[in-house]
Design an enzyme around this catalytic site. Sequence first.
Site, short mmCIF file in Angstrom:
data_model
loop_
_atom_site.label_atom_id
_atom_site.label_comp_id
_atom_site.label_asym_id
_atom_site.label_seq_id
_atom_site.Cartn_x
_atom_site.Cartn_y
_atom_site.Cartn_z
N HIS A 98 0.83 -1.21 0.00
CA HIS A 98 0.00 0.00 0.00
C HIS A 98 0.86 1.25 0.00
CE1 HIS A 98 -3.23 2.81 1.16
NE2 HIS A 98 -2.32 3.31 1.99
N GLU A 99 1.90 1.27 0.82
CA GLU A 99 2.78 2.44 0.87
C GLU A 99 3.54 2.61 -0.44
OE1 GLU A 99 2.31 4.49 3.11
OE2 GLU A 99 1.16 3.19 4.45
N HIS A 102 1.61 4.55 -2.94
CA HIS A 102 1.76 6.01 -2.90
C HIS A 102 2.99 6.45 -3.68
CE1 HIS A 102 -1.53 6.74 -0.24
NE2 HIS A 102 -1.02 6.05 0.76
N HIS A 106 3.09 8.98 -6.86
CA HIS A 106 4.01 10.12 -6.97
C HIS A 106 4.75 10.08 -8.30
CE1 HIS A 106 7.24 12.71 -4.74
NE2 HIS A 106 6.66 13.36 -5.72
#
Length: 226
Positions: A98-99, A102, A106
């Site tokens: 999940h991280e 991100h 980006h």
Amino acid sequence: MFFHPMDFLIIIAFGLSLWAQFRVKGTFSRFSQVPISSGMTGYEAARRMLDNNGLYDVPVEPVQGALTDHYDPIHRVVRLSEPVYYENSISAVSVACHEVGHAIQHQQSYPMLVLRHRIFPVVNFASGFAPFLIIAGFLFQWSGMLLAGIIFFSAAVFFQLVTLPVEFNASNRARDIMISEGFITNDEERGVAKVLNAAALTYVAAALISVLELLKYIMIFTSRDD
């Protein structure tokens, strides 16, 4: 002065928020006991997912604490809590990916993430002053100050609403990649969904509380002008 019928809904939403926090901790704990069939740790899954998406220069670092996982867009670093970094459970891999979702957002300039980054300085400033303006507006019966507090608080609410699609999109990216690249089996997909959905619910509950509080302040302000 400070009690309003909307407070009943706010209390209910606050209860939902507490339940969501307990749920995310319970779900994470439950699936942290379930080893993932691939045997990958959270770090290994994150590193592989980053490399497979061309993000070789984004490091993955361990941080202390529980559920302290996050992606740092300023330094472009994925930071994973130690249980996630070192363990090879469904919870660990789900949170790690999940991280990384991100980080991929980006890289691809996902519009809602870009918007959140751009408005953050303004929101950070506005949210710091909003409570003082609102309280002063109530205490001194200054409608102008109350209105200013509502406007400032609206910025913080808007930020939380923008955060929702960012979080859901990161989870969807993570889940799709985990399946397509063989991080998890079809049988493990349900556990991954439970971990990610539980975490997302905390953002929904927080946004709901803020929206209800904003509506309360708007209703108080407009009733004073009647």
